[in-house]
Design a protein around this motif. Structure first.
Motif, mmCIF file in Angstrom:
data_model
loop_
_atom_site.group_PDB
_atom_site.id
_atom_site.type_symbol
_atom_site.label_atom_id
_atom_site.label_comp_id
_atom_site.label_asym_id
_atom_site.label_seq_id
_atom_site.Cartn_x
_atom_site.Cartn_y
_atom_site.Cartn_z
ATOM 1 N N GLY A 199 0.823 -1.200 0.000
ATOM 2 C CA GLY A 199 0.000 0.000 0.000
ATOM 3 C C GLY A 199 0.857 1.250 0.000
ATOM 4 N N ARG A 200 0.225 2.343 0.310
ATOM 5 C CA ARG A 200 0.913 3.640 0.339
ATOM 6 C C ARG A 200 1.963 3.656 1.440
ATOM 7 N NH1 ARG A 200 -0.066 8.352 3.365
ATOM 8 N NH2 ARG A 200 -1.761 7.280 4.433
ATOM 9 N N VAL A 201 3.145 4.187 1.106
ATOM 10 C CA VAL A 201 4.198 4.372 2.102
ATOM 11 C C VAL A 201 4.242 5.849 2.449
ATOM 12 C CG1 VAL A 201 6.680 4.270 2.521
ATOM 13 C CG2 VAL A 201 5.528 2.363 1.405
ATOM 14 N N GLU A 202 4.137 6.120 3.734
ATOM 15 C CA GLU A 202 4.146 7.496 4.229
ATOM 16 C C GLU A 202 5.503 7.808 4.842
ATOM 17 O OE1 GLU A 202 2.152 9.725 7.976
ATOM 18 O OE2 GLU A 202 0.765 8.668 6.649
ATOM 19 N N GLN A 259 13.594 10.956 13.489
ATOM 20 C CA GLN A 259 14.257 10.370 12.323
ATOM 21 C C GLN A 259 13.272 10.190 11.176
ATOM 22 O OE1 GLN A 259 15.510 6.772 14.347
ATOM 23 N NE2 GLN A 259 17.619 7.497 14.414
ATOM 24 N N PRO A 260 13.724 10.414 9.926
ATOM 25 C CA PRO A 260 12.860 10.098 8.788
ATOM 26 C C PRO A 260 12.453 8.623 8.864
ATOM 27 C CG PRO A 260 14.801 11.308 8.086
ATOM 28 C CD PRO A 260 15.029 10.913 9.520
ATOM 29 N N SER A 261 11.159 8.385 8.759
ATOM 30 C CA SER A 261 10.611 7.043 8.936
ATOM 31 C C SER A 261 9.609 6.745 7.832
ATOM 32 C CB SER A 261 9.917 6.933 10.300
ATOM 33 O OG SER A 261 10.827 7.230 11.334
ATOM 34 N N TYR A 262 9.470 5.465 7.531
ATOM 35 C CA TYR A 262 8.645 5.015 6.411
ATOM 36 C C TYR A 262 7.707 3.943 6.936
ATOM 37 C CZ TYR A 262 12.099 7.868 4.440
ATOM 38 O OH TYR A 262 12.878 8.977 4.216
ATOM 39 N N ILE A 263 6.394 4.223 6.818
ATOM 40 C CA ILE A 263 5.371 3.342 7.366
ATOM 41 C C ILE A 263 4.321 3.051 6.293
ATOM 42 C CG2 ILE A 263 5.741 4.153 9.732
ATOM 43 C CD1 ILE A 263 3.227 5.916 9.413
ATOM 44 N N THR A 291 8.027 -0.385 10.646
ATOM 45 C CA THR A 291 8.651 0.917 10.418
ATOM 46 C C THR A 291 10.127 0.779 10.051
ATOM 47 O OG1 THR A 291 7.130 1.926 11.984
ATOM 48 C CG2 THR A 291 9.132 3.167 11.469
ATOM 49 N N ILE A 292 10.532 1.540 9.047
ATOM 50 C CA ILE A 292 11.936 1.692 8.665
ATOM 51 C C ILE A 292 12.312 3.128 9.015
ATOM 52 C CG2 ILE A 292 13.598 1.718 6.774
ATOM 53 C CD1 ILE A 292 11.655 -0.131 5.230
ATOM 54 N N ARG A 293 13.457 3.302 9.678
ATOM 55 C CA ARG A 293 13.931 4.645 10.020
ATOM 56 C C ARG A 293 15.339 4.847 9.484
ATOM 57 N NH1 ARG A 293 15.006 4.989 15.283
ATOM 58 N NH2 ARG A 293 14.849 2.757 15.615
ATOM 59 N N LEU A 294 15.684 6.107 9.258
ATOM 60 C CA LEU A 294 17.032 6.483 8.832
ATOM 61 C C LEU A 294 17.616 7.396 9.891
ATOM 62 C CD1 LEU A 294 16.293 7.322 5.088
ATOM 63 C CD2 LEU A 294 17.071 5.145 6.065
ATOM 64 N N GLY A 295 18.874 7.157 10.253
ATOM 65 C CA GLY A 295 19.439 7.997 11.303
ATOM 66 C C GLY A 295 20.942 8.009 11.325
ATOM 67 N N LEU A 296 21.446 8.702 12.339
ATOM 68 C CA LEU A 296 22.875 8.897 12.533
ATOM 69 C C LEU A 296 23.298 8.197 13.827
ATOM 70 C CD1 LEU A 296 22.894 12.726 11.774
ATOM 71 C CD2 LEU A 296 23.593 10.888 10.225
ATOM 72 N N PRO A 297 23.949 7.051 13.728
ATOM 73 C CA PRO A 297 24.391 6.376 14.948
ATOM 74 C C PRO A 297 25.496 7.169 15.653
ATOM 75 C CG PRO A 297 25.096 5.170 12.999
ATOM 76 C CD PRO A 297 24.296 6.329 12.526
#
Length: 135
Positions: A45-48, A55-59, A68-74
């Protein structure tokens, strides 16, 4: 490469803009990969794109098919793609591609530069995350 002004949500664009180079370029490359993989997954379906924990996240809000997938800075530097630590996503991915990436426990794939991203392999993790609850 996508430009920051092409990101519709100003808060998300600001989050990317605050990341240092080359982490910003890498995070934007991961963002593009996530959106490209999602475009080929009608079952997800639609990814938001949203912010979770800053963090930028994709649901997948409509189908709830994904995790949920997130992008970040460890803290150790570089950038990372995070998945929910209580899923089998990273352990399953690690079993297939363990030596091809660096990991942070059962929650993240770590990268130093955008060249560390292996789209053909990483697409497998993204696809599984976006359809995790359909298994």
């Amino acid at each position: 490469m996508i430009a920051l002004q092409d990101i519709a949500n100003p808060a998300i664009a600001t989050t990317f803009a605050r990341a240092p180079e080359p982490a910003r370029a890498g995070m934007l490359a991961l963002r593009g990969l996530i959106l490209n993989v999602a475009a080929d997954l009608p079952e997800a379906g639609r990814v938001e794109e949203t912010l979770r924990w800053g963090q930028p996240s994709y649901i997948t809000p409509d189908t709830k098919a994904g995790s949920t997938i997130r992008l970040g800075l460890p803290k150790a530097g570089g950038f990372a793609l995070y998945v929910h630590c209580q899923t089998t996503l990273l352990s399953d991915f690690r079993a297939l591609f363990g030596d091809d990436f660096r990991y942070e426990g059962n929650r993240a794939v770590l990268f130093d530069t955008p060249d560390d991203i292996k789209p053909d392999l990483l697409s497998h993790l993204i696809r599984n995350a976006l359809t995790y609850h359909l298994k």
